[in-house]
Scaffold this motif. Structure first.
Motif: not given
Length: 200
Positions: A1-24
């Protein structure tokens, strides 16, 4: 079992419409009995009585989607969004947007791939303690993320712990990222090659 760290990493952009201060709070998976989305919705029903800043984002489709939507309507659950299937890096954007990733699968998981994807995005995870998830989230620290399967109240308690502490969310997210790096394809491939060298 493994994962591609290029596809899954903290550097990829977030979904802007859900960035309003609520806990997602994010769910990713098939909407079917085994995956247990209904238990997360039941936990949300408990939590929204205590907090007014929560949002559930559901990524996936399945034969129980309508039933889950009816549950949301029946109990007047606030801020629950069914966004469908999200492929590739669009899915990673949703991981990066969430504050807490929850996988309430009740059985049948041989390995926690969705947990690993969230951890690779530096997100803490909360899940039911099925066999596959217990394998990934081993040890004293890992076990702290797990609730008894089908126990919505216990699941809500785990989630509440992290809702109340941004510092703890950050700490556990960093721990998860470090753990996920042990499953990068680069590292896994190296271990397999070393095993073949040992044999031959």
């Amino acid at each position: 079992n493994g994962i591609d760290m290029e596809d899954f990493n903290p550097g990829i952009a977030k979904v802007k419409k859900f960035l309003d201060g609520k806990i997602n709070i994010l769910y990713v998976g098939r909407i079917e009995k085994r995956k247990g989305l209904i238990y997360l919705l039941k936990a949300h029903r408990i939590l929204q009585k205590k907090f007014n800043n929560l949002r559930i984002i559901v990524v996936g489709e399945g034969d129980l989607k309508k039933k889950c939507q009816e549950f949301v309507k029946k109990y007047n659950l606030r801020e629950v969004y069914f966004v469908g299937v999200k492929p590739g890096r669009e899915l990673t954007s949703f991981y990066n947007t969430c504050d807490i990733f929850v996988s309430p699968s009740i059985f049948g998981e041989s390995f926690g791939l969705v947990l690993l994807e969230a951890m690779a995005c530096q997100k803490l995870v909360v899940a039911f303690a099925n066999q596959g998830y217990k394998q990934l989230l081993a040890g004293k620290k890992g076990a702290g993320f797990l609730a008894k399967p089908k126990d919505s109240k216990g699941l809500a308690g785990k989630i509440q712990l992290f809702i109340e502490s941004e510092e703890l969310r950050k700490e556990m997210g960093e721990w998860g990222l470090k753990e996920a790096q042990n499953y990068s394809w680069r590292k896994v491939a190296g271990e397999i090659l070393n095993f073949y060298k040992f044999l031959f």
